[in-house]
Design an enzyme around this catalytic site. Sequence first.
Site, mmCIF file in Angstrom:
data_model
loop_
_atom_site.group_PDB
_atom_site.id
_atom_site.type_symbol
_atom_site.label_atom_id
_atom_site.label_comp_id
_atom_site.label_asym_id
_atom_site.label_seq_id
_atom_site.Cartn_x
_atom_site.Cartn_y
_atom_site.Cartn_z
ATOM 1 N N ASP A 13 47.831 -127.515 42.656
ATOM 2 C CA ASP A 13 47.535 -126.079 42.723
ATOM 3 C C ASP A 13 47.614 -125.518 44.137
ATOM 4 O OD1 ASP A 13 47.068 -126.184 39.991
ATOM 5 O OD2 ASP A 13 44.927 -126.573 40.258
ATOM 6 N N LYS A 16 52.696 -124.355 44.918
ATOM 7 C CA LYS A 16 54.083 -124.848 44.886
ATOM 8 C C LYS A 16 54.999 -123.874 44.153
ATOM 9 C CE LYS A 16 52.528 -128.514 42.777
ATOM 10 N NZ LYS A 16 51.073 -128.250 42.868
ATOM 11 N N GLY A 40 50.610 -126.121 36.112
ATOM 12 C CA GLY A 40 50.573 -124.675 35.903
ATOM 13 C C GLY A 40 51.003 -124.056 37.211
ATOM 14 N N HIS A 41 52.236 -123.589 37.264
ATOM 15 C CA HIS A 41 52.789 -123.062 38.517
ATOM 16 C C HIS A 41 52.920 -121.543 38.395
ATOM 17 C CE1 HIS A 41 54.698 -127.231 39.590
ATOM 18 N NE2 HIS A 41 53.397 -127.272 39.424
ATOM 19 N N THR A 130 43.863 -132.672 31.750
ATOM 20 C CA THR A 130 44.184 -131.352 31.216
ATOM 21 C C THR A 130 44.290 -131.396 29.681
ATOM 22 O OG1 THR A 130 46.533 -131.812 31.425
ATOM 23 C CG2 THR A 130 45.480 -130.721 33.301
ATOM 24 N N GLN A 224 51.604 -131.373 40.392
ATOM 25 C CA GLN A 224 50.370 -132.004 40.872
ATOM 26 C C GLN A 224 50.426 -132.126 42.409
ATOM 27 O OE1 GLN A 224 51.905 -133.826 37.855
ATOM 28 N NE2 GLN A 224 50.919 -132.039 36.998
ATOM 29 N N SER A 299 45.173 -122.790 36.342
ATOM 30 C CA SER A 299 46.240 -122.032 35.661
ATOM 31 C C SER A 299 46.542 -122.605 34.280
ATOM 32 C CB SER A 299 47.540 -122.070 36.461
ATOM 33 O OG SER A 299 47.317 -122.033 37.819
ATOM 34 N N THR A 300 46.182 -123.878 34.045
ATOM 35 C CA THR A 300 46.485 -124.513 32.769
ATOM 36 C C THR A 300 45.268 -124.531 31.857
ATOM 37 O OG1 THR A 300 48.202 -125.864 33.778
ATOM 38 C CG2 THR A 300 47.315 -126.686 31.703
ATOM 39 N N ARG A 303 39.642 -123.949 33.989
ATOM 40 C CA ARG A 303 38.413 -124.522 34.551
ATOM 41 C C ARG A 303 38.210 -124.051 35.988
ATOM 42 N NH1 ARG A 303 39.489 -130.849 33.827
ATOM 43 N NH2 ARG A 303 41.605 -130.147 34.237
ATOM 44 N N PRO A 304 36.934 -123.825 36.428
ATOM 45 C CA PRO A 304 36.725 -123.476 37.839
ATOM 46 C C PRO A 304 37.151 -124.649 38.719
ATOM 47 C CG PRO A 304 34.617 -123.575 36.643
ATOM 48 C CD PRO A 304 35.695 -123.901 35.660
ATOM 49 N N GLY A 399 49.375 -114.267 50.595
ATOM 50 C CA GLY A 399 49.068 -113.499 49.389
ATOM 51 C C GLY A 399 49.853 -114.099 48.244
HETATM 52 P P1 GDP Z 1 50.782 -124.651 41.933
HETATM 53 O O1 GDP Z 1 50.313 -125.429 40.764
HETATM 54 O O2 GDP Z 1 50.864 -125.475 43.180
HETATM 55 O O3 GDP Z 1 52.047 -123.888 41.683
HETATM 56 O O4 GDP Z 1 49.641 -123.551 42.216
HETATM 57 P P2 GDP Z 1 48.911 -122.640 41.098
HETATM 58 O O5 GDP Z 1 49.835 -121.587 40.653
HETATM 59 O O6 GDP Z 1 48.246 -123.494 40.071
HETATM 60 O O7 GDP Z 1 47.713 -122.058 41.958
HETATM 61 C C1 GDP Z 1 47.926 -121.313 43.105
HETATM 62 C C2 GDP Z 1 47.283 -119.930 42.897
HETATM 63 O O8 GDP Z 1 47.224 -119.271 44.142
HETATM 64 C C3 GDP Z 1 48.098 -119.018 41.999
HETATM 65 O O9 GDP Z 1 47.237 -118.160 41.320
HETATM 66 C C4 GDP Z 1 48.972 -118.237 42.993
HETATM 67 O O10 GDP Z 1 49.354 -116.963 42.498
HETATM 68 C C5 GDP Z 1 48.008 -118.090 44.130
HETATM 69 N N1 GDP Z 1 48.618 -118.035 45.479
HETATM 70 C C6 GDP Z 1 49.695 -118.719 45.964
HETATM 71 N N2 GDP Z 1 49.842 -118.470 47.286
HETATM 72 C C7 GDP Z 1 48.854 -117.613 47.631
HETATM 73 C C8 GDP Z 1 48.449 -117.021 48.856
HETATM 74 O O11 GDP Z 1 49.038 -117.220 49.911
HETATM 75 N N3 GDP Z 1 47.352 -116.198 48.813
HETATM 76 C C9 GDP Z 1 46.655 -115.953 47.672
HETATM 77 N N4 GDP Z 1 45.592 -115.157 47.732
HETATM 78 N N5 GDP Z 1 47.007 -116.506 46.490
HETATM 79 C C10 GDP Z 1 48.076 -117.337 46.480
HETATM 80 P P1 IMO Z 2 49.874 -128.455 39.290
HETATM 81 O O1 IMO Z 2 51.301 -128.900 39.140
HETATM 82 C C1 IMO Z 2 45.692 -129.667 39.596
HETATM 83 C C2 IMO Z 2 44.496 -133.201 37.314
HETATM 84 C C3 IMO Z 2 43.545 -133.019 36.149
HETATM 85 C C4 IMO Z 2 42.820 -134.348 36.166
HETATM 86 C C5 IMO Z 2 43.930 -135.326 36.552
HETATM 87 C C6 IMO Z 2 44.575 -136.054 35.380
HETATM 88 O O2 IMO Z 2 49.604 -127.144 38.676
HETATM 89 O O3 IMO Z 2 49.441 -128.576 40.716
HETATM 90 P P2 IMO Z 2 46.283 -135.277 33.496
HETATM 91 O O4 IMO Z 2 46.185 -134.186 32.470
HETATM 92 O O5 IMO Z 2 47.445 -135.138 34.422
HETATM 93 O O6 IMO Z 2 46.204 -136.646 32.910
HETATM 94 O O7 IMO Z 2 44.937 -135.103 34.378
HETATM 95 O O8 IMO Z 2 44.908 -134.559 37.234
HETATM 96 N N1 IMO Z 2 45.717 -132.373 37.266
HETATM 97 C C7 IMO Z 2 45.939 -131.312 38.044
HETATM 98 N N2 IMO Z 2 45.147 -130.710 38.958
HETATM 99 N N3 IMO Z 2 46.946 -129.224 39.408
HETATM 100 C C8 IMO Z 2 47.760 -129.829 38.519
HETATM 101 O O9 IMO Z 2 49.065 -129.508 38.385
HETATM 102 C C9 IMO Z 2 47.251 -130.905 37.754
HETATM 103 N N4 IMO Z 2 47.760 -131.693 36.793
HETATM 104 C C10 IMO Z 2 46.820 -132.608 36.509
HETATM 105 O O10 IMO Z 2 42.679 -131.938 36.369
HETATM 106 O O11 IMO Z 2 41.869 -134.365 37.198
HETATM 107 MG MG MG Z 3 48.807 -125.357 39.292
#
Ligand code: GDP
Ligand code: IMO
Ligand code: MG
Length: 414
Positions: A13, A16, A40-41, A130, A224, A299-300, A303-304, A399
Amino acid sequence: MSTLIIVGAQWGDEGKGKVIDLLTPQVDMVVRYQGGANAGHTVVVGDEKVVLHLLPSGVLHEGCQCVIGNGVVIDPDVLITEMAGLQERGYLRDPLRVVVSDRAHVVFPYHRLIDQLREARKDATFIGTTGRGIGPTYEDKVARRGIRMGDLIQPDVLRKLLETILPQKNQEIVSLGGKPLVFAELFAQATIWGEKISHHVKDASLLVEQSIRNKKQVLFEGAQGTALDVDQGTYPYVTSSNTVAGGACTGVGIGPTLIDDVWGVSKAYTTRVGEGPFPTEEKSSAGEHLRKQGHEFGSTTGRPRRCGWFDVPLVRHAARVNGLTGLVVTKLDVLTGLEDVKVCVKNDDQKVPVYETFPGWTEDITHARSLKDLPRNARNYISALEEKCQVPIVLVSVGSERSQHIMVRKPFTS
Ligand code: GDP
Ligand code: IMO
Ligand code: MG
């Protein structure tokens, strides 16, 4: 340079999806190489937000070829729904630019069910997964009883495989207290999936390799993060794949000599979802600030996310095991308003974090488009991260929107 791997440097998260999306106009192809719909991207374009679980985050750009490599485990239901959802929203006018490896393993409903039933026990093996069936699918792959996309699209082959495997899976489901799946229903459902996906199934290894040889620019999208890697992460609190850059070669079927650059993505602080160690976790008001300002909810799964300070040893580990040539720092804007910002610079003999404290800033930095636009304290913070992690900072995100970033070093230029 024509190939670049984007890999998470923390526990996932890191942003990426946003980074891939903003770099995509410069490339011909984006390739996912591991993980599955546990990812969850998020991509934000104007007021619109798109969360991608399986499709590469370059998919919103019509000219981009999107490849899902053999190392990804694919839930066909998620893939079909995701493609249809994008088309409904006016994206993916040419769906055939999505290519799926014939060697990628299929996530079946029994994988999801087993994952969820195991986790529901909340016993000593609880990971906080997840629940997307990721672990059970990779287990089957390694045990050589998996079903691949190439099998899914051939009903006769699929029938034979499912006839052998389903009784074993049902035994496990029943032993975990679940209801067994009915062969006829599962087979009928899987055949429909196969029909819908068959046009996308190809030899993805060959396609990617030829594109690189033809001087196309290719981005590899990690899912991940390094600390969730099954070998290099905080085992056993990890996912079931090699999330590190090396996973791109095995997960696509190309040689390491074809990779030019590897950029790690890290937040300006740290988050983690699920169980496992997190040395710089903050349960104080500072942690609450990060969760609130950063909207730190999964995003998936919704959860907090657990929140804490930037951890230099963690990112240095990522730099080492991925061979990072650049570091992307995201969510710098989330630190705005904190009086002090702490950074863990090392761990003491008892593995307790040792912090350095930096003065914070109050100015809105979301409009900054060059390092010079940042307030001095924010600039100093970025310089300190670069110096301590010993990786050049190539991009800073300020942002969630696509345009909200500072490009320090353009990729694909050397
Ligand atoms: P990923 O799994 O690595 O693609 O990241 P996620 O999408 O799960 O979580 C990143 C969250 O941060 C998403 O809600 C993005 O929209 C948000 N985000 C990404 N870059 C920035 C940033 O520079 N600032 C803020 N405020 N939010 C961001
Ligand atoms: P992105 O690509 C954050 C975490 C789960 C759990 C562990 C194992 O959005 O960054 P799994 O379902 O893979 O067997 O769960 O890995 N986890 C992630 N945490 N971002 C993710 O993906 C994750 N994918 C799995 O919360 O701790
Ligand atoms: Mg993510």
